[in-house]
Design an enzyme around this catalytic site. Structure first.
Site, PDB file in Angstrom:
ATOM      1  N   TYR A  28      21.320 -22.256 -10.711  1.00  0.00           N
ATOM      2  CA  TYR A  28      22.610 -22.900 -10.928  1.00  0.00           C
ATOM      3  C   TYR A  28      22.511 -24.367 -10.537  1.00  0.00           C
ATOM      4  CZ  TYR A  28      27.406 -24.257 -11.035  1.00  0.00           C
ATOM      5  OH  TYR A  28      28.558 -24.932 -11.348  1.00  0.00           O
TER       6      TYR A  28
ATOM      7  N   GLN B 258      31.973 -18.643 -13.043  1.00  0.00           N
ATOM      8  CA  GLN B 258      31.696 -17.914 -14.283  1.00  0.00           C
ATOM      9  C   GLN B 258      30.203 -17.915 -14.610  1.00  0.00           C
ATOM     10  OE1 GLN B 258      33.648 -20.606 -13.976  1.00  0.00           O
ATOM     11  NE2 GLN B 258      33.499 -22.009 -15.703  1.00  0.00           N
TER      12      GLN B 258
ATOM     13  N   ASN C 284      29.904 -25.583  -4.964  1.00  0.00           N
ATOM     14  CA  ASN C 284      31.092 -25.675  -4.124  1.00  0.00           C
ATOM     15  C   ASN C 284      31.421 -24.312  -3.506  1.00  0.00           C
ATOM     16  OD1 ASN C 284      32.312 -24.157  -6.146  1.00  0.00           O
ATOM     17  ND2 ASN C 284      33.304 -25.925  -7.089  1.00  0.00           N
TER      18      ASN C 284
ATOM     19  N   SER D 292      27.635 -29.906   1.113  1.00  0.00           N
ATOM     20  CA  SER D 292      26.537 -30.590   1.792  1.00  0.00           C
ATOM     21  C   SER D 292      26.985 -31.185   3.122  1.00  0.00           C
ATOM     22  CB  SER D 292      25.980 -31.692   0.899  1.00  0.00           C
ATOM     23  OG  SER D 292      24.766 -32.189   1.404  1.00  0.00           O
TER      24      SER D 292
ATOM     25  N   GLN E 200      25.787 -38.571   2.288  1.00  0.00           N
ATOM     26  CA  GLN E 200      26.267 -37.192   2.219  1.00  0.00           C
ATOM     27  C   GLN E 200      27.763 -37.135   1.963  1.00  0.00           C
ATOM     28  OE1 GLN E 200      24.411 -34.195   2.247  1.00  0.00           O
ATOM     29  NE2 GLN E 200      22.980 -35.832   1.765  1.00  0.00           N
TER      30      GLN E 200
ATOM     31  N   HIS F 293      28.924 -36.834  -1.617  1.00  0.00           N
ATOM     32  CA  HIS F 293      28.649 -35.616  -2.384  1.00  0.00           C
ATOM     33  C   HIS F 293      29.940 -34.962  -2.857  1.00  0.00           C
ATOM     34  CE1 HIS F 293      24.543 -34.368  -2.978  1.00  0.00           C
ATOM     35  NE2 HIS F 293      24.202 -34.811  -1.794  1.00  0.00           N
TER      36      HIS F 293
ATOM     37  N   GLU G 145      22.496 -28.791   7.964  1.00  0.00           N
ATOM     38  CA  GLU G 145      21.673 -28.691   6.758  1.00  0.00           C
ATOM     39  C   GLU G 145      20.599 -29.783   6.782  1.00  0.00           C
ATOM     40  OE1 GLU G 145      22.250 -29.036   1.897  1.00  0.00           O
ATOM     41  OE2 GLU G 145      23.747 -29.868   3.266  1.00  0.00           O
ATOM     42  N   HIS G 146      21.021 -31.023   6.943  1.00  0.00           N
ATOM     43  CA  HIS G 146      20.113 -32.164   7.059  1.00  0.00           C
ATOM     44  C   HIS G 146      20.263 -32.752   8.453  1.00  0.00           C
ATOM     45  CE1 HIS G 146      21.391 -32.140   2.724  1.00  0.00           C
ATOM     46  NE2 HIS G 146      20.084 -32.202   2.546  1.00  0.00           N
TER      47      HIS G 146
ATOM     48  N   ASP H 176      16.023 -35.441  -0.682  1.00  0.00           N
ATOM     49  CA  ASP H 176      16.880 -35.025  -1.790  1.00  0.00           C
ATOM     50  C   ASP H 176      16.169 -35.158  -3.130  1.00  0.00           C
ATOM     51  OD1 ASP H 176      19.184 -34.058  -0.700  1.00  0.00           O
ATOM     52  OD2 ASP H 176      20.396 -35.823  -1.110  1.00  0.00           O
TER      53      ASP H 176
ATOM     54  N   GLU I   7       8.597  14.349  14.442  1.00  0.00           N
ATOM     55  CA  GLU I   7       9.862  13.985  13.790  1.00  0.00           C
ATOM     56  C   GLU I   7      10.419  15.122  12.941  1.00  0.00           C
ATOM     57  OE1 GLU I   7       9.692   9.118  13.481  1.00  0.00           O
ATOM     58  OE2 GLU I   7       9.344  10.279  11.652  1.00  0.00           O
TER      59      GLU I   7
ATOM     60  N   HIS J 211       5.627  15.688   5.341  1.00  0.00           N
ATOM     61  CA  HIS J 211       4.803  14.523   5.636  1.00  0.00           C
ATOM     62  C   HIS J 211       3.493  14.968   6.294  1.00  0.00           C
ATOM     63  CE1 HIS J 211       8.425  12.198   4.884  1.00  0.00           C
ATOM     64  NE2 HIS J 211       7.784  11.065   5.117  1.00  0.00           N
TER      65      HIS J 211
END
Length: 427
Positions: A124, A186, A209, A233, A255, A258, A322-323, A356, A410, A415
């Site tokens: 995406y 979607q 987002n 971000s 940032q 963004h 994140e950064h 980036d 067990e 087994h």
């Protein structure tokens, strides 16, 4: 940006709270979109595209003619920059392959692990207020190196039904197999369930987002893996008195521009530096084309002035950015103390922008504090690791009795029998 002087550690979580919508509200909105796409497929996608992107499309596919047009119209200088970035990203990610190594855990017992590609991946790429063709590099390059058979890309169209030519050029350059003009929740729904036009995938990647993030998390409950819950971000800059206020301000604004839900944080050991950065932010903000977006992001961003370096490290690890930019004299030493961050940028001449775009590391990173437990995207994100084992007759004779006793303990007698029948076989 609000400024806090030596806030107590028990207040950090509140003053550094990220801007978010209520999860229940997001799930309700996005869940309805996904359910509709599951039921009505392409027609539902078409209606949501018209509603959210302002264009009705008969066909979501990007044609070869559109790709050729993008290739012809893109400026040569930008093409060269994209090609350089691809080379660096390929170089860094290709080195992440792990060779197959067989281990003999005991005589006659061999075990090994093999990396295989995830066959079908969906990428995406946000396109709303900024066409993030750099994200195509960050996701498409490792997907191609890994050998993923189907590499599907979804990105929103503009109001004319077009996709930014840099996105198309880059997608073609890195070997994307199909491109669709679909954005938002979607797009995640289409790649999750599949439609008559869009194939379903096994794993979905990419930033977005809060709606895209919520859609990905809902998709993960429906059997489709995701890279991570990557949302708006964020950056944290830690600056000491050796920092250049103009550099720090530029990093914060990089940032903030963004999106309105982005967050930036400045941590400094000096009130003087905090004031100098604030002034530089104001001066640079006035010149930004996206200043209204940056202003909104700055309204829920903060500056924190702390007394000592140890407190700064503690706050950074608690926030898990994140950064993380360490604009300090001893950046390497301080960096060794960082436990929670998506990607770290060391020193005064390492702006977050290089990561980036083109240094080679991946920019798809965990946000919202998920750096405490998630890594950023890497080659590993596009592969699975399958374990193998092979025993000789002698190997089973050596290992089998222990396995048999454990299975019996067990109370799993089938087994135990699977071992026993082999041990009882006459040579």
């Amino acid at each position: 940006m609000k400024t806090y002087l030596n806030p107590a550690p028990d207040t950090w979580a509140d003053l550094l709270r990220r801007p978010t919508m209520a999860a229940a509200d997001l799930d309700k909105i996005v869940g309805g979109v996904l359910a509709d796409i599951e039921q009505r497929g392409d027609e539902a996608v078409r209606e949501y595209t018209e509603r959210f992107d302002g264009v009705r499309l008969d066909d979501f596919r990007v044609s070869e003619a559109e790709i050729a047009e993008a290739r012809a119209t893109l400026a040569p200088e930008l093409k060269a920059a994209i090609q350089l970035a691809r080379t660096n990203i390929e170089t860094f990610h290709a080195r992440q392959w792990e060779p197959v190594e067989a281990v003999e855990t005991m005589p006659g017992v061999r075990c090994w692990r093999k990396s295989v590609p995830i066959e079908k991946v969906g990428l995406y790429i946000p396109g709303g207020t900024a066409p993030l063709f750099s994200a195509v590099l960050m996701l498409g390059v490792p997907a191609t190196i890994a050998g993923c058979r189907e590499r599907i890309l979804c990105t929103p169209p503009d109001k004319n039904g077009k996709v930014n030519p840099a996105i198309l050029y880059t997608a073609d350059l890195v070997g994307i197999t199909q491109i669709f003009k679909i954005g938002g929740a979607q797009a995640i729904g289409a790649m999750t369930y599949g439609t008559a036009t869009v194939p379903s995938v096994y794993k979905i990647f990419g930033p977005g987002n809060q709606y895209v993030t919520a859609a990905k998390q809902l998709a993960s409950r429906r059997g489709v893996a995701i890279d991570m819950p990557a949302g708006p971000s964020e950056v944290l800059v830690c600056a000491d008195d050796t920092a250049n206020p103009a550099f720090v301000a530029a990093d914060l604004l990089s940032q903030a521009e963004h999106g309105i839900d982005s967050q930036v944080v400045l941590v400094t050991l000096s009130e003087t530096m905090a004031q100098a950065v604030a002034e530089a932010v104001e001066a640079q903000l006035a010149t930004l084309p996206r200043r209204e977006i940056a202003k909104e992001a700055l309204s829920h961003s903060v500056t924190v002035v702390l007394e000592d370096r140890a407190a700064a490290v503690e706050l950074i690890n608690a926030y898990a950015p994140e950064h993380l930019i360490l604009s300090v004299a001893d950046a390497g030493e301080m960096g060794e103390q960082i436990l929670n961050a998506g990607s770290v940028f060391l020193g005064h001449y390492t702006p977050e922008s290089v990561g980036d775009y083109a240094s080679g590391t991946n920019h798809t990173l965990p946000t919202d504090g998920y750096a405490r437990s998630y890594s950023g995207v890497s080659l590993d994100s596009f592969i699975k690791k399958i374990t193998f084992q092979e025993l000789s007759r002698e190997g089973l004779q050596g290992l089998g009795p222990a396995v048999q006793r454990m299975a019996e303990a067990e109370e799993l007698m089938a087994h135990a029998r699977a071992v026993a029948v082999r041990l009882e076989e006459k040579a």
